[in-house]
Write a protein that holds these residues in place. Structure first.
Motif, PDB file in Angstrom:
ATOM      1  N   TRP A 226     -47.314  -5.440  33.091  1.00 11.66           N
ATOM      2  CA  TRP A 226     -47.077  -5.226  31.804  1.00 11.66           C
ATOM      3  C   TRP A 226     -47.580  -4.012  31.271  1.00 11.66           C
ATOM      4  O   TRP A 226     -49.111  -3.847  31.527  1.00 11.66           O
ATOM      5  N   GLN A 227     -47.151  -2.896  30.937  1.00 15.86           N
ATOM      6  CA  GLN A 227     -47.317  -1.975  30.105  1.00 15.86           C
ATOM      7  C   GLN A 227     -47.367  -2.037  28.624  1.00 15.86           C
ATOM      8  O   GLN A 227     -46.365  -2.256  28.189  1.00 15.86           O
ATOM      9  N   THR A 228     -48.409  -2.265  28.198  1.00 15.03           N
ATOM     10  CA  THR A 228     -48.354  -2.460  26.690  1.00 15.03           C
ATOM     11  C   THR A 228     -49.238  -1.736  25.914  1.00 15.03           C
ATOM     12  O   THR A 228     -50.285  -0.927  26.553  1.00 15.03           O
ATOM     13  N   GLU A 229     -49.345  -1.476  24.421  1.00 18.05           N
ATOM     14  CA  GLU A 229     -50.008  -0.614  23.703  1.00 18.05           C
ATOM     15  C   GLU A 229     -50.712  -1.363  22.526  1.00 18.05           C
ATOM     16  O   GLU A 229     -49.921  -2.123  21.823  1.00 18.05           O
ATOM     17  N   VAL A 230     -51.868  -0.994  22.210  1.00 15.75           N
ATOM     18  CA  VAL A 230     -52.463  -1.583  21.174  1.00 15.75           C
ATOM     19  C   VAL A 230     -53.238  -0.745  20.200  1.00 15.75           C
ATOM     20  O   VAL A 230     -53.354   0.497  20.586  1.00 15.75           O
ATOM     21  N   THR A 235     -61.357  -6.625  21.905  1.00 14.82           N
ATOM     22  CA  THR A 235     -60.959  -7.997  22.420  1.00 14.82           C
ATOM     23  C   THR A 235     -59.744  -8.746  22.131  1.00 14.82           C
ATOM     24  O   THR A 235     -59.995  -9.038  20.948  1.00 14.82           O
ATOM     25  N   TYR A 236     -58.778  -9.123  22.806  1.00 21.61           N
ATOM     26  CA  TYR A 236     -57.492  -9.720  22.449  1.00 21.61           C
ATOM     27  C   TYR A 236     -57.479 -10.836  23.115  1.00 21.61           C
ATOM     28  O   TYR A 236     -57.917 -11.116  24.077  1.00 21.61           O
ATOM     29  N   LYS A 237     -56.420 -11.563  22.478  1.00 24.25           N
ATOM     30  CA  LYS A 237     -55.981 -12.690  23.576  1.00 24.25           C
ATOM     31  C   LYS A 237     -54.599 -12.251  24.153  1.00 24.25           C
ATOM     32  O   LYS A 237     -53.874 -11.935  23.382  1.00 24.25           O
ATOM     33  N   MET A 238     -54.528 -12.637  25.384  1.00 23.64           N
ATOM     34  CA  MET A 238     -53.297 -12.597  26.084  1.00 23.64           C
ATOM     35  C   MET A 238     -52.564 -14.053  26.425  1.00 23.64           C
ATOM     36  O   MET A 238     -52.979 -14.757  27.107  1.00 23.64           O
ATOM     37  N   GLU A 239     -51.581 -14.231  25.775  1.00 29.45           N
ATOM     38  CA  GLU A 239     -50.891 -15.520  25.665  1.00 29.45           C
ATOM     39  C   GLU A 239     -49.763 -15.437  26.777  1.00 29.45           C
ATOM     40  O   GLU A 239     -48.849 -14.508  26.840  1.00 29.45           O
ATOM     41  N   VAL A 240     -49.342 -16.480  27.353  1.00 32.76           N
ATOM     42  CA  VAL A 240     -48.380 -16.604  28.298  1.00 32.76           C
ATOM     43  C   VAL A 240     -47.731 -17.968  28.117  1.00 32.76           C
ATOM     44  O   VAL A 240     -48.173 -19.064  27.853  1.00 32.76           O
ATOM     45  N   ARG A 241     -46.109 -18.008  28.164  1.00 28.92           N
ATOM     46  CA  ARG A 241     -45.544 -19.349  28.272  1.00 28.92           C
ATOM     47  C   ARG A 241     -45.148 -19.459  29.494  1.00 28.92           C
ATOM     48  O   ARG A 241     -44.525 -18.587  30.294  1.00 28.92           O
ATOM     49  N   TYR A 242     -45.303 -20.771  29.942  1.00 26.13           N
ATOM     50  CA  TYR A 242     -45.180 -21.028  31.590  1.00 26.13           C
ATOM     51  C   TYR A 242     -44.643 -22.484  31.450  1.00 26.13           C
ATOM     52  O   TYR A 242     -44.773 -23.306  30.760  1.00 26.13           O
ATOM     53  N   ALA A 243     -44.206 -22.701  33.027  1.00 24.05           N
ATOM     54  CA  ALA A 243     -43.959 -24.131  33.154  1.00 24.05           C
ATOM     55  C   ALA A 243     -44.476 -24.451  34.620  1.00 24.05           C
ATOM     56  O   ALA A 243     -44.479 -23.711  35.540  1.00 24.05           O
ATOM     57  N   ILE A 244     -45.014 -25.817  34.856  1.00 27.79           N
ATOM     58  CA  ILE A 244     -45.665 -25.916  36.365  1.00 27.79           C
ATOM     59  C   ILE A 244     -44.952 -27.418  36.520  1.00 27.79           C
ATOM     60  O   ILE A 244     -44.628 -28.439  35.712  1.00 27.79           O
ATOM     61  N   PRO A 245     -44.870 -27.760  37.734  1.00 23.66           N
ATOM     62  CA  PRO A 245     -44.389 -29.122  38.156  1.00 23.66           C
ATOM     63  C   PRO A 245     -45.454 -30.360  38.180  1.00 23.66           C
ATOM     64  O   PRO A 245     -45.822 -31.094  38.991  1.00 23.66           O
ATOM     65  N   ALA A 246     -46.111 -30.271  36.888  1.00 23.83           N
ATOM     66  CA  ALA A 246     -47.052 -31.401  36.486  1.00 23.83           C
ATOM     67  C   ALA A 246     -48.365 -31.334  37.333  1.00 23.83           C
ATOM     68  O   ALA A 246     -48.816 -32.315  37.689  1.00 23.83           O
ATOM     69  N   LYS A 247     -48.723 -30.111  37.827  1.00 26.85           N
ATOM     70  CA  LYS A 247     -49.882 -29.981  38.412  1.00 26.85           C
ATOM     71  C   LYS A 247     -50.473 -28.602  37.962  1.00 26.85           C
ATOM     72  O   LYS A 247     -49.730 -27.867  37.508  1.00 26.85           O
ATOM     73  N   ASP A 248     -51.747 -28.515  37.947  1.00 24.15           N
ATOM     74  CA  ASP A 248     -52.314 -27.425  37.268  1.00 24.15           C
ATOM     75  C   ASP A 248     -52.244 -26.113  38.484  1.00 24.15           C
ATOM     76  O   ASP A 248     -51.967 -26.555  39.690  1.00 24.15           O
ATOM     77  N   ALA A 249     -52.220 -25.102  37.751  1.00 25.80           N
ATOM     78  CA  ALA A 249     -52.272 -23.736  38.363  1.00 25.80           C
ATOM     79  C   ALA A 249     -52.971 -22.750  37.852  1.00 25.80           C
ATOM     80  O   ALA A 249     -53.760 -22.986  36.713  1.00 25.80           O
ATOM     81  N   ASN A 250     -53.193 -21.571  38.539  1.00 25.89           N
ATOM     82  CA  ASN A 250     -53.952 -20.457  37.700  1.00 25.89           C
ATOM     83  C   ASN A 250     -53.590 -19.242  38.556  1.00 25.89           C
ATOM     84  O   ASN A 250     -52.797 -19.139  39.430  1.00 25.89           O
ATOM     85  N   LYS A 292     -57.843   1.513  23.068  1.00 22.34           N
ATOM     86  CA  LYS A 292     -56.739   1.864  22.132  1.00 22.34           C
ATOM     87  C   LYS A 292     -55.675   2.722  22.972  1.00 22.34           C
ATOM     88  O   LYS A 292     -55.925   3.715  23.626  1.00 22.34           O
ATOM     89  N   GLY A 293     -54.406   2.258  22.370  1.00 19.47           N
ATOM     90  CA  GLY A 293     -53.267   3.076  22.918  1.00 19.47           C
ATOM     91  C   GLY A 293     -52.612   2.195  24.244  1.00 19.47           C
ATOM     92  O   GLY A 293     -52.619   0.745  24.125  1.00 19.47           O
ATOM     93  N   GLN A 294     -52.384   2.898  25.259  1.00 22.00           N
ATOM     94  CA  GLN A 294     -51.671   2.502  26.390  1.00 22.00           C
ATOM     95  C   GLN A 294     -52.612   1.684  27.334  1.00 22.00           C
ATOM     96  O   GLN A 294     -53.752   2.013  27.614  1.00 22.00           O
TER      97      GLN A 294
END
Length: 319
Positions: A226-230, A235-250, A292-294
């Motif tokens: 992901w190319q992103t700019e601030v 320090t920020y939070k990087m949030e993600v929306r995901y789905a797993i088959p009822a078991k942990d992942a990382n 700051k920036g890209q």
């Protein structure tokens, strides 16, 4: 010697007050002052005739002392006033010659006749005070309204004689009151994919455009970049929306070429026991230090990661 009738006098003569009773009078009793009367000495005693009475009763004031006229008590004079006579000093005014009888003066009438309290003057004074208060309040309200009037600086919009303020040219510098820039959010399907990562839309629930999401992340070397700019470094939070088959992942997080020590946890936070991915959409976040920036952020499946997961979107937010 026993008491009894010696034959010389009648029994009624023994009672000095017999003449007061009806039976005594019938028996011949005489009141005082008559010679030979009942209970009083009569003519001079005669030899051989007992004395009629030893009591010489006299009417009060009639007894004489040493001869002369009967003694009559003399009325005393106290302060020039004879005792028993009315004293002019304490007599009522109407007893004086030519004096009028004392009479009680009636109270002045409160209606019509006499003059009562000056209520009319008090009422006028109260009205005057109220009028002054009302005028003062009205003046204050008008002055306040004039202060808020922007048409000319005075009430009614009339311009004053002061100087007119000229609006300056707008500054090109950003204002401190500007709304902070929105932090970036992006569908995972628009990111750069690596390894076996691919797009799919078979599983419902994804919020990306046309229901697309990233799948095939379950092999080592798979990644999304992901190319992103601030606006500011920090320090920020990087949030993600995901789905797993009822078991942990990382997954491993790399920012600007530097991998974070701790992986992003993609755990089964909802505690699902159903391996159906459609029922297991959830979100998580991890801290990232951005410049700051890209900035370049990459999620990857490295050695030792458990990568059975699909991604919907990613975004940056403040801590």
């Amino acid at each position: 010697m026993a008491a009894g009738n010696d034959g010389a006098n009648t029994p009624e003569d023994d009672d000095p007050f017999g003449y007061l009773y009806a039976d005594g009078q019938a028996a011949g009793a005489q009141p005082p002052g008559q010679a030979g009367g009942y209970g009083y000495p009569g003519p001079a005693a005669q030899p051989g005739v007992p004395r009629t009475s030893y009591n010489q009763v006299r009417t009060v004031g009639e007894r004489q002392y040493g001869g002369g006229q009967p003694h009559v008590p003399q009325q005393q004079n106290y302060g020039g006033q004879q005792y028993g006579q009315p004293n002019p000093q304490y007599a009522a005014p109407e007893t004086y010659p030519g004096g009028e009888r004392t009479r009680q003066a009636p109270l002045p009438s409160q209606r019509g006749g006499g003059r009562g309290p000056n209520t009319k003057g008090l009422l006028i004074g109260a009205i005057a005070v109220v009028a002054v208060v009302v005028i003062g309040i009205t003046a204050a309200v008008i002055n306040n309204s004039g202060d808020e009037n922007t048409d000319g600086g005075t009430a009614g919009g009339k311009p004053t004689g002061g100087s007119t303020q000229v609006q300056e040219n707008p500054s090109s510098e950003p204002s401190a009151d500007d709304t902070p820039a929105a932090l970036p959010q992006q569908d995972a399907a628009t990111l750069k994919l690596g390894g076996t990562a691919a797009l799919a839309k078979d599983i419902k629930g994804a919020k990306g455009t046309d229901g697309l999401y990233v799948t095939g992340f379950n092999s080592v070397g798979s990644s999304v970049t992901w190319q992103t700019e601030v606006p500011e470094a920090g320090t920020y939070k990087m949030e993600v929306r995901y789905a797993i088959p009822a078991k942990d992942a990382n997954a491993t997080v790399t920012v600007n070429g530097k991998a974070n020590t701790n992986p992003m946890n993609l755990k089964n936070f909802i505690g699902s026991s159903d391996p159906n991915l459609e029922k297991n959409w959830q979100t998580t976040w991890s801290q990232v230090s951005l410049e700051k920036g890209q900035n370049t952020i990459m999620l990857s499946c490295g050695a030792g990661n458990q990568c059975d997961v699909i991604f919907d979107w990613v975004k940056i937010s403040n801590l």
